[in-house]
Scaffold this motif. Structure first.
Motif, PDB file in Angstrom:
ATOM      1  N   GLN A  22       0.649   5.368   1.124  1.00 31.44           N
ATOM      2  CA  GLN A  22      -0.123   6.439   1.727  1.00 31.44           C
ATOM      3  C   GLN A  22       0.616   7.745   1.508  1.00 31.44           C
ATOM      4  OE1 GLN A  22      -0.296   7.348   5.774  1.00 31.44           O
ATOM      5  NE2 GLN A  22      -2.420   8.027   5.709  1.00 31.44           N
TER       6      GLN A  22
ATOM      7  N   TYR B 204       0.839  -1.186   0.000  1.00 30.77           N
ATOM      8  CA  TYR B 204       0.000   0.000   0.000  1.00 30.77           C
ATOM      9  C   TYR B 204       0.883   1.248   0.000  1.00 30.77           C
ATOM     10  CZ  TYR B 204      -3.929  -2.934   1.481  1.00 30.77           C
ATOM     11  OH  TYR B 204      -4.909  -3.896   1.552  1.00 30.77           O
TER      12      TYR B 204
ATOM     13  N   GLN C 161      -3.795  11.634   1.793  1.00 32.21           N
ATOM     14  CA  GLN C 161      -4.550  10.601   1.092  1.00 32.21           C
ATOM     15  C   GLN C 161      -4.644   9.363   1.953  1.00 32.21           C
ATOM     16  OE1 GLN C 161      -3.549   9.631  -2.893  1.00 32.21           O
ATOM     17  NE2 GLN C 161      -3.607  11.722  -3.616  1.00 32.21           N
ATOM     18  N   GLY C 162      -5.668   8.580   1.705  1.00 27.62           N
ATOM     19  CA  GLY C 162      -5.836   7.331   2.430  1.00 27.62           C
ATOM     20  C   GLY C 162      -4.920   6.260   1.889  1.00 27.62           C
ATOM     21  N   LEU C 163      -5.051   5.082   2.444  1.00 25.33           N
ATOM     22  CA  LEU C 163      -4.262   3.947   1.992  1.00 25.33           C
ATOM     23  C   LEU C 163      -4.693   3.527   0.591  1.00 25.33           C
ATOM     24  CD1 LEU C 163      -4.208   1.765   5.199  1.00 25.33           C
ATOM     25  CD2 LEU C 163      -2.211   2.638   4.012  1.00 25.33           C
TER      26      LEU C 163
ATOM     27  N   LEU D 275       4.402   7.094   2.574  1.00 28.71           N
ATOM     28  CA  LEU D 275       4.625   5.985   3.492  1.00 28.71           C
ATOM     29  C   LEU D 275       4.162   4.730   2.761  1.00 28.71           C
ATOM     30  CD1 LEU D 275       5.436   5.282   6.389  1.00 28.71           C
ATOM     31  CD2 LEU D 275       3.126   5.849   7.108  1.00 28.71           C
TER      32      LEU D 275
ATOM     33  N   PHE E 272       3.385   0.809   3.054  1.00 27.43           N
ATOM     34  CA  PHE E 272       3.128  -0.294   3.980  1.00 27.43           C
ATOM     35  C   PHE E 272       3.067  -1.600   3.222  1.00 27.43           C
ATOM     36  CE2 PHE E 272       2.243   1.569   7.998  1.00 27.43           C
ATOM     37  CZ  PHE E 272       1.620   2.780   7.788  1.00 27.43           C
TER      38      PHE E 272
END
Lengths: 114, 116
Positions: free
Chosen positions: B37, B35, B41-43, B88, B90
């Motif tokens: 981010q 993912y 913004q969202g994931l 970021l 993930f």
């Protein structure tokens, strides 16, 4: 594009208050709804997964309900504590899709003041 | 601690460069998801691998690629980096017995990438 909305965007409560927030999702093609808790500087942590209309899940002071017909889920926190401060994310999974394609909401950020 | 590890924790690089992010899933989990981010913004789901094979793609740019190795760790390769790739990243893992959207995902601590 699936629309998953969470409200409110942020919430400030006093220690001991009970609170709740909402995740709205498409009511058609529902398969699963996840709630995650995301503390600052940490990674999202799974709280609940719900798949059936009317599902209620509970973990300590946190509980969640699910209404797939109208397309919403509520997350409740009873007697909020400062350690509950975090962003709470919901993620909607549609029928026939891959787990990774769950659509995440933008989250509700909860701040609990001592 | 979810049991998912990611390295490095932080990465600073320049535009045009290439980086590799690494993820080790929880013991016994066969699926890895990546993912992104970005700020405000969202994931955003990028890609999913199950037992070495690509299972699903999300909003992954052509400049990005991933693979999952026989020991089940995964790498996300980002090339020709642009300022907008700062984010970021993930990874998450799951047992993925069925691959359906009911699977609970366990997230790693993330890699924060800054492109200057």
């Amino acid at each position: 594009i699936l629309n998953v909305e969470q409200s409110p965007q942020s919430l400030h409560v006093q220690e001991g208050d009970s609170t709740n927030f909402t995740c709205s999702f498409p009511s058609s093609n529902f398969y699963a709804l996840h709630w995650y808790r995301w503390e600052t500087a940490k990674s999202p942590e799974a709280l609940f997964v719900m798949t059936l209309n009317g599902d209620e899940k509970k973990k300590g002071r946190i509980s969640a309900t699910l209404n797939t017909k109208e397309g919403y889920s509520y997350l409740y926190i009873k007697g909020s504590q400062p350690e509950d401060s975090a962003t709470y994310l919901c993620a909607f999974g549609a029928w026939g899709t891959n787990a990774g394609k769950s659509t995440f909401g933008d989250g509700t950020t909860l701040t609990v003041k001592p | 601690d979810s049991g998912v590890t990611q390295t490095p924790k932080h990465l600073i690089t320049a535009t045009g460069q290439r980086v590799t992010l690494r993820c080790s899933p929880r013991s016994g989990d066969l699926s890895v998801y990546w993912y992104q981010q970005s700020l405000d913004q969202g994931l955003q789901f990028l890609i999913h691998y199950y037992n070495g094979e690509e299972r699903a793609k999300g909003n992954i740019l052509e400049r990005f690629s991933a693979q999952q190795f026989p020991d089940l760790h995964s790498e996300l390769n980002l090339s020709s980096l642009e300022l907008g790739d700062s984010a970021l990243y993930f990874c998450a893992s799951s047992v993925d017995s069925s691959g359906g959207p009911q699977e609970t995902q366990y997230f790693g601590p993330g890699t924060r990438l800054l492109v200057l």
